[in-house]
Design a protein around this motif. Structure first.
Motif, PDB file in Angstrom:
ATOM      1  N   LEU A 111       4.726 -10.378   7.243  1.00 19.36           N
ATOM      2  CA  LEU A 111       3.501  -9.646   7.568  1.00 19.36           C
ATOM      3  C   LEU A 111       3.664  -8.177   7.166  1.00 19.36           C
ATOM      4  O   LEU A 111       4.797  -7.705   7.010  1.00 19.36           O
ATOM      5  CB  LEU A 111       3.211  -9.768   9.062  1.00 19.36           C
ATOM      6  CG  LEU A 111       2.649 -11.125   9.494  1.00 19.36           C
ATOM      7  CD1 LEU A 111       2.689 -11.274  11.001  1.00 19.36           C
ATOM      8  CD2 LEU A 111       1.238 -11.321   8.969  1.00 19.36           C
ATOM      9  N   PRO A 112       2.542  -7.448   7.019  1.00 17.14           N
ATOM     10  CA  PRO A 112       2.642  -6.045   6.614  1.00 17.14           C
ATOM     11  C   PRO A 112       3.597  -5.260   7.504  1.00 17.14           C
ATOM     12  O   PRO A 112       3.541  -5.333   8.729  1.00 17.14           O
ATOM     13  CB  PRO A 112       1.206  -5.533   6.774  1.00 17.14           C
ATOM     14  CG  PRO A 112       0.351  -6.734   6.642  1.00 17.14           C
ATOM     15  CD  PRO A 112       1.155  -7.860   7.198  1.00 17.14           C
ATOM     16  N   VAL A 149       0.881  -1.159   0.000  1.00 17.04           N
ATOM     17  CA  VAL A 149       0.000   0.000   0.000  1.00 17.04           C
ATOM     18  C   VAL A 149       0.919   1.209   0.000  1.00 17.04           C
ATOM     19  O   VAL A 149       1.831   1.308   0.829  1.00 17.04           O
ATOM     20  CB  VAL A 149      -0.908   0.020   1.261  1.00 17.04           C
ATOM     21  CG1 VAL A 149      -1.785   1.257   1.253  1.00 17.04           C
ATOM     22  CG2 VAL A 149      -1.748  -1.229   1.323  1.00 17.04           C
ATOM     23  N   PHE A 150       0.682   2.106  -0.953  1.00 13.16           N
ATOM     24  CA  PHE A 150       1.512   3.299  -1.058  1.00 13.16           C
ATOM     25  C   PHE A 150       0.726   4.478  -0.494  1.00 13.16           C
ATOM     26  O   PHE A 150      -0.395   4.743  -0.916  1.00 13.16           O
ATOM     27  CB  PHE A 150       1.883   3.555  -2.524  1.00 13.16           C
ATOM     28  CG  PHE A 150       2.878   4.666  -2.689  1.00 13.16           C
ATOM     29  CD1 PHE A 150       4.216   4.447  -2.389  1.00 13.16           C
ATOM     30  CD2 PHE A 150       2.484   5.915  -3.123  1.00 13.16           C
ATOM     31  CE1 PHE A 150       5.138   5.466  -2.528  1.00 13.16           C
ATOM     32  CE2 PHE A 150       3.407   6.940  -3.265  1.00 13.16           C
ATOM     33  CZ  PHE A 150       4.734   6.720  -2.964  1.00 13.16           C
ATOM     34  N   ILE A 169      -5.158  -3.351   7.256  1.00 18.55           N
ATOM     35  CA  ILE A 169      -6.375  -4.174   7.159  1.00 18.55           C
ATOM     36  C   ILE A 169      -6.528  -4.706   5.739  1.00 18.55           C
ATOM     37  O   ILE A 169      -6.825  -5.878   5.520  1.00 18.55           O
ATOM     38  CB  ILE A 169      -7.623  -3.359   7.601  1.00 18.55           C
ATOM     39  CG1 ILE A 169      -7.541  -3.093   9.114  1.00 18.55           C
ATOM     40  CG2 ILE A 169      -8.911  -4.084   7.247  1.00 18.55           C
ATOM     41  CD1 ILE A 169      -8.506  -2.028   9.615  1.00 18.55           C
ATOM     42  N   LEU A 170      -6.289  -3.813   4.767  1.00 20.43           N
ATOM     43  CA  LEU A 170      -6.387  -4.192   3.356  1.00 20.43           C
ATOM     44  C   LEU A 170      -5.419  -5.334   3.024  1.00 20.43           C
ATOM     45  O   LEU A 170      -5.806  -6.338   2.414  1.00 20.43           O
ATOM     46  CB  LEU A 170      -6.081  -2.969   2.481  1.00 20.43           C
ATOM     47  CG  LEU A 170      -6.185  -3.167   0.985  1.00 20.43           C
ATOM     48  CD1 LEU A 170      -7.654  -3.178   0.579  1.00 20.43           C
ATOM     49  CD2 LEU A 170      -5.477  -2.053   0.254  1.00 20.43           C
ATOM     50  N   LEU A 171      -4.165  -5.215   3.469  1.00 16.41           N
ATOM     51  CA  LEU A 171      -3.158  -6.252   3.172  1.00 16.41           C
ATOM     52  C   LEU A 171      -3.493  -7.572   3.869  1.00 16.41           C
ATOM     53  O   LEU A 171      -3.310  -8.645   3.292  1.00 16.41           O
ATOM     54  CB  LEU A 171      -1.755  -5.773   3.558  1.00 16.41           C
ATOM     55  CG  LEU A 171      -1.153  -4.696   2.661  1.00 16.41           C
ATOM     56  CD1 LEU A 171       0.209  -4.253   3.204  1.00 16.41           C
ATOM     57  CD2 LEU A 171      -0.984  -5.176   1.228  1.00 16.41           C
ATOM     58  N   LEU A 172      -3.971  -7.486   5.094  1.00 17.70           N
ATOM     59  CA  LEU A 172      -4.313  -8.718   5.820  1.00 17.70           C
ATOM     60  C   LEU A 172      -5.504  -9.421   5.173  1.00 17.70           C
ATOM     61  O   LEU A 172      -5.542 -10.642   5.073  1.00 17.70           O
ATOM     62  CB  LEU A 172      -4.578  -8.425   7.297  1.00 17.70           C
ATOM     63  CG  LEU A 172      -3.341  -8.002   8.098  1.00 17.70           C
ATOM     64  CD1 LEU A 172      -3.723  -7.530   9.488  1.00 17.70           C
ATOM     65  CD2 LEU A 172      -2.314  -9.122   8.169  1.00 17.70           C
ATOM     66  N   MET A 196       4.068  -6.385   2.115  1.00 17.87           N
ATOM     67  CA  MET A 196       3.829  -7.737   2.588  1.00 17.87           C
ATOM     68  C   MET A 196       4.212  -8.706   1.459  1.00 17.87           C
ATOM     69  O   MET A 196       3.939  -8.443   0.296  1.00 17.87           O
ATOM     70  CB  MET A 196       2.350  -7.908   2.927  1.00 17.87           C
ATOM     71  CG  MET A 196       1.981  -9.313   3.341  1.00 17.87           C
ATOM     72  SD  MET A 196       0.227  -9.465   3.733  1.00 17.87           S
ATOM     73  CE  MET A 196      -0.508  -9.294   2.141  1.00 17.87           C
ATOM     74  N   PHE A 197       4.879  -9.806   1.817  1.00 18.76           N
ATOM     75  CA  PHE A 197       5.273 -10.804   0.815  1.00 18.76           C
ATOM     76  C   PHE A 197       4.461 -12.079   0.992  1.00 18.76           C
ATOM     77  O   PHE A 197       4.250 -12.539   2.104  1.00 18.76           O
ATOM     78  CB  PHE A 197       6.758 -11.163   0.952  1.00 18.76           C
ATOM     79  CG  PHE A 197       7.674 -10.097   0.428  1.00 18.76           C
ATOM     80  CD1 PHE A 197       8.007 -10.063  -0.918  1.00 18.76           C
ATOM     81  CD2 PHE A 197       8.206  -9.133   1.274  1.00 18.76           C
ATOM     82  CE1 PHE A 197       8.852  -9.096  -1.419  1.00 18.76           C
ATOM     83  CE2 PHE A 197       9.043  -8.164   0.786  1.00 18.76           C
ATOM     84  CZ  PHE A 197       9.369  -8.135  -0.561  1.00 18.76           C
ATOM     85  N   ILE A 198       4.022 -12.645  -0.137  1.00 18.72           N
ATOM     86  CA  ILE A 198       3.292 -13.911  -0.123  1.00 18.72           C
ATOM     87  C   ILE A 198       4.007 -14.861  -1.076  1.00 18.72           C
ATOM     88  O   ILE A 198       4.252 -14.508  -2.230  1.00 18.72           O
ATOM     89  CB  ILE A 198       1.825 -13.718  -0.562  1.00 18.72           C
ATOM     90  CG1 ILE A 198       1.129 -12.724   0.394  1.00 18.72           C
ATOM     91  CG2 ILE A 198       1.086 -15.039  -0.599  1.00 18.72           C
ATOM     92  CD1 ILE A 198      -0.243 -12.306  -0.052  1.00 18.72           C
TER      93      ILE A 198
END
Length: 184
Positions: free
Chosen positions: A167-168, A134-135, A149-152, A177-179
């Motif tokens: 995690l974020p 998120v920028f 919240i958006l990333l989670l 955040m890396f997945i």
């Protein structure tokens, strides 16, 4: 135009330095010799050179920092070829990790979110890592909890395909955040 000649500005050419010292270029007094058809052991340089010469092969310094240096009796061209082949095999075995980025704003709407989610699903199925962030522009940094919240939520929606590697985390104006894809 007579007498005009072009001179490159690189200066005189230096002979290309060999990757390994071979035969008479080896400066050590004694060397540890290895190779096929050779009794492994420590020999004086003259003995080692003679053994190599008698077999019509080269004395190749393969471990110059050892004490005494380790030399192999082999055909130098064949040795180089084998080294190249080994390097190629190692390179083929290494897995290249592709990281795909997905950028959100802190106020990304539902439609955009779903669009980006589809892309992330495609990336994870291809075996790529996903870096979602998120920028925050200007004062939008005040909404950093919205970003988290958006990333989670994003990680939760991708739970089936990938696991969260990191995690974020807020770094400057970005929350990253890396997945990574789950092994199939």
């Amino acid at each position: 135009m007579a007498g005009f000649h072009h001179r490159n500005n690189r200066g005189p050419r230096k002979p290309q330095e060999a990757l390994h010292k071979i035969n008479k270029l080896i400066r050590a007094r004694s060397v540890r010799v290895v190779g096929e058809n050779v009794e492994p052991g420590v020999y004086s340089i003259s003995e080692a050179l003679k053994i190599a010469e008698d077999q019509g092969l080269d004395l190749i310094e393969i471990s110059p920092n050892a004490d005494p240096p380790v030399c192999k009796i082999s055909d130098y061209q064949k040795y180089l070829y084998q080294q190249k082949k080994k390097q190629k095999e190692l390179k083929a075995k290494t897995v290249k990790v592709v990281v795909k980025e997905i950028r959100f704003g802190p106020n990304t709407d539902e439609h955009d979110y779903n669009f980006k989610l589809k892309h992330a699903i495609k990336f994870l199925n291809e075996g790529s890592k996903v870096k979602a962030y998120v920028f925050f522009k200007g004062r939008s940094i005040l909404f950093k909890d919205k970003g988290e919240i958006l990333l989670l939520k994003f990680a939760q929606d991708l739970e089936e395909l990938g696991k969260v590697e990191q995690l974020p985390r807020l770094e400057g104006k970005r929350m990253t955040m890396f997945i990574t894809p789950k092994k199939k």
